[in-house]
Design a protein around this motif. Structure first.
Motif, PDB file in Angstrom:
ATOM      1  N   VAL A   1      30.287  38.176  22.514  1.00 43.99           N
ATOM      2  CA  VAL A   1      29.498  36.947  22.593  1.00 43.99           C
ATOM      3  C   VAL A   1      28.944  36.591  21.214  1.00 43.99           C
ATOM      4  O   VAL A   1      28.957  35.424  20.796  1.00 43.99           O
ATOM      5  N   VAL A   2      28.452  37.602  20.486  1.00 38.31           N
ATOM      6  CA  VAL A   2      27.933  37.375  19.136  1.00 38.31           C
ATOM      7  C   VAL A   2      29.033  36.823  18.231  1.00 38.31           C
ATOM      8  O   VAL A   2      28.825  35.857  17.484  1.00 38.31           O
TER       9      VAL A   2
ATOM     10  N   MET B   1      21.347  32.794  21.434  1.00 37.72           N
ATOM     11  CA  MET B   1      21.555  34.122  20.857  1.00 37.72           C
ATOM     12  C   MET B   1      20.228  34.808  20.531  1.00 37.72           C
ATOM     13  O   MET B   1      20.105  36.029  20.673  1.00 37.72           O
TER      14      MET B   1
ATOM     15  N   ARG C   1      24.187  21.148  19.558  1.00 38.42           N
ATOM     16  CA  ARG C   1      25.038  22.248  20.021  1.00 38.42           C
ATOM     17  C   ARG C   1      24.777  23.505  19.197  1.00 38.42           C
ATOM     18  O   ARG C   1      24.674  24.614  19.748  1.00 38.42           O
TER      19      ARG C   1
ATOM     20  N   TYR D   1      23.186  36.251  10.794  1.00 39.82           N
ATOM     21  CA  TYR D   1      24.180  37.139  11.390  1.00 39.82           C
ATOM     22  C   TYR D   1      24.475  38.338  10.481  1.00 39.82           C
ATOM     23  O   TYR D   1      25.525  38.960  10.598  1.00 39.82           O
TER      24      TYR D   1
ATOM     25  N   LEU E   1      23.121  27.103  20.587  1.00 37.14           N
ATOM     26  CA  LEU E   1      23.760  28.412  20.426  1.00 37.14           C
ATOM     27  C   LEU E   1      22.826  29.409  19.742  1.00 37.14           C
ATOM     28  O   LEU E   1      22.734  30.572  20.146  1.00 37.14           O
TER      29      LEU E   1
ATOM     30  N   GLN F   1      31.525  29.642  16.522  1.00 36.05           N
ATOM     31  CA  GLN F   1      31.276  28.279  16.989  1.00 36.05           C
ATOM     32  C   GLN F   1      30.243  27.568  16.120  1.00 36.05           C
ATOM     33  O   GLN F   1      30.354  26.365  15.843  1.00 36.05           O
ATOM     34  N   ILE F   2      29.215  28.287  15.688  1.00 34.81           N
ATOM     35  CA  ILE F   2      28.171  27.689  14.852  1.00 34.81           C
ATOM     36  C   ILE F   2      28.751  27.285  13.499  1.00 34.81           C
ATOM     37  O   ILE F   2      28.509  26.172  12.999  1.00 34.81           O
TER      38      ILE F   2
ATOM     39  N   THR G   1      31.716  35.167  19.028  1.00 34.40           N
ATOM     40  CA  THR G   1      32.070  33.800  19.417  1.00 34.40           C
ATOM     41  C   THR G   1      30.994  32.812  19.008  1.00 34.40           C
ATOM     42  O   THR G   1      31.293  31.712  18.522  1.00 34.40           O
ATOM     43  N   SER G   2      29.733  33.190  19.188  1.00 33.32           N
ATOM     44  CA  SER G   2      28.647  32.275  18.837  1.00 33.32           C
ATOM     45  C   SER G   2      28.652  31.983  17.347  1.00 33.32           C
ATOM     46  O   SER G   2      28.495  30.830  16.922  1.00 33.32           O
ATOM     47  N   ARG G   3      28.837  33.017  16.529  1.00 34.85           N
ATOM     48  CA  ARG G   3      28.865  32.805  15.079  1.00 34.85           C
ATOM     49  C   ARG G   3      30.024  31.886  14.687  1.00 34.85           C
ATOM     50  O   ARG G   3      29.851  30.959  13.888  1.00 34.85           O
TER      51      ARG G   3
END
Length: 239
Positions: A47-48, A208, A200, A137, A204, A54-55, A50-52
Motif C-alpha cells: 500500500v505504501v 497514509m 487526490r 517517504y 492519499l 500515485q502521489i 502504491t501510494s507513493r
C-alpha cells in the motif's frame, strides 16, 4: 532490532503466501509465479509503495497542466518544449535547479511565489513538492517489512499541498497578474482540474498518515494554520 527480527519471522509464513501470484497462462490455464522480494513485504508495504507512486505521478500531472497553461516558464530555461521540462522534473533527485541555490522542500516551493524570482516558477514549485514527498517517504522508492514511516511527516506534507493550492490561486505580481495560471473560473470556462488533482494527492497523504499512525500506535499532532500567512510546514527536518 531483536523486536524487528521477531516480527519478520512471525510474518514469514504470510509473506510466502503473498509472494505467490496466480495469473492466467497460455490456453487459459492458470500459472503460479513466485517473486522472492515479496517474502520481505507486508500488505501495508505494498500500500505504501502504491501510494507513493500515485502521489508522485499526480504531482507530475500537475506540472504538466501548469506548463500547458504557462509555457513561458519552461522557455525561461531555454528548453525545447514542455516534455523536456517534465523530463527534467522527473530527474529531481539528480538535478537540483541551480537557481534554487540548494533549497529543497518548502523553501524551494516558496520561490515560485516570490515576485522577484526570475527562474522557472513551475520547476521551483514542483521540485519543492517532489522533494517534500520524497522526504515524507524517507527517500525510498520501495518499502519492506523492517522499513518505517513517520505519520507526522505525511500529515505535514498533506497540509503543505493545501498551502500550495492556496498560493497558486492567490499569488500575484506587482501589477496584479497571477504569477502562475492554474484554475479557470471566468465565464463558461470553468477548469478546476488543478484542485481535483491536488485533492487526490492530499487524500492519499492523509490516508497514509492515518495508516502509519495506527500501525505505530501513535497520534498525529494536528496543526492549525492560516493559508494566507503560513510558510510550508517542515517535513524532512522532522526526527
Amino acid at each position: 532490532m531483536r523486536r524487528r527480527l521477531i516480527l519478520a519471522a512471525a510474518l514469514l509464513p504470510w509473506g510466502l503466501l503473498g509472494a505467490c501470484a496466480t495469473k492466467p497462462g497460455p490456453q487459459g490455464r492458470s500459472e503460479t509465479h513466485f517473486d522472492p522480494k515479496y517474502l520481505v513485504k507486508t500488505d501495508i508495504d505494498r500500500v505504501v509503495d502504491t501510494s507513493r507512486e500515485q502521489i508522485m505521478e499526480g504531482l507530475l500531472r500537475i506540472a504538466d497542466k501548469l506548463y500547458r497553461r504557462n509555457p513561458r516558464e519552461w522557455k525561461k530555461a531555454g528548453l525545447a518544449d514542455r516534455e523536456a521540462a517534465l523530463a527534467r522534473l522527473g530527474r529531481y533527485r539528480d538535478e537540483a535547479p541551480p537557481e534554487l541555490a540548494g533549497r529543497r522542500e518548502g523553501p524551494a516551493a516558496l520561490q515560485a511565489f516570490s515576485p522577484d524570482y526570475a527562474g522557472d516558477r513551475i520547476q521551483a514549485l514542483l521540485y519543492g513538492l517532489l522533494t517534500m514527498v520524497d522526504a515524507a517517504y524517507e527517500y525510498k522508492d520501495e518499502f519492506f517489512v523492517l522499513d518505517s514511516l513517520d505519520e507526522q511527516k505525511l500529515y505535514n506534507c498533506a497540509r503543505n499541498m493545501e498551502i500550495a493550492v492556496w498560493k497558486l490561486a492567490a499569488a500575484r505580481s506587482d501589477s496584479g497578474e497571477p504569477l502562475l495560471l492554474a484554475n479557470e473560473l471566468d465565464g463558461g470556462s470553468r477548469n478546476l482540474s488543478f484542485e481535483r488533482e491536488f485533492g487526490r494527492v492530499i487524500g492519499l497523504l492523509d490516508f497514509m498518515s492515518k495508516v502509519v499512525a495506527d500501525k505505530n500506535g501513535r497520534t498525529i499532532t494536528r496543526v492549525t494554520h492560516s493559508l494566507a500567512t503560513s510558510l510550508f510546514l517542515p517535513v524532512g527536518l522532522l526526527k
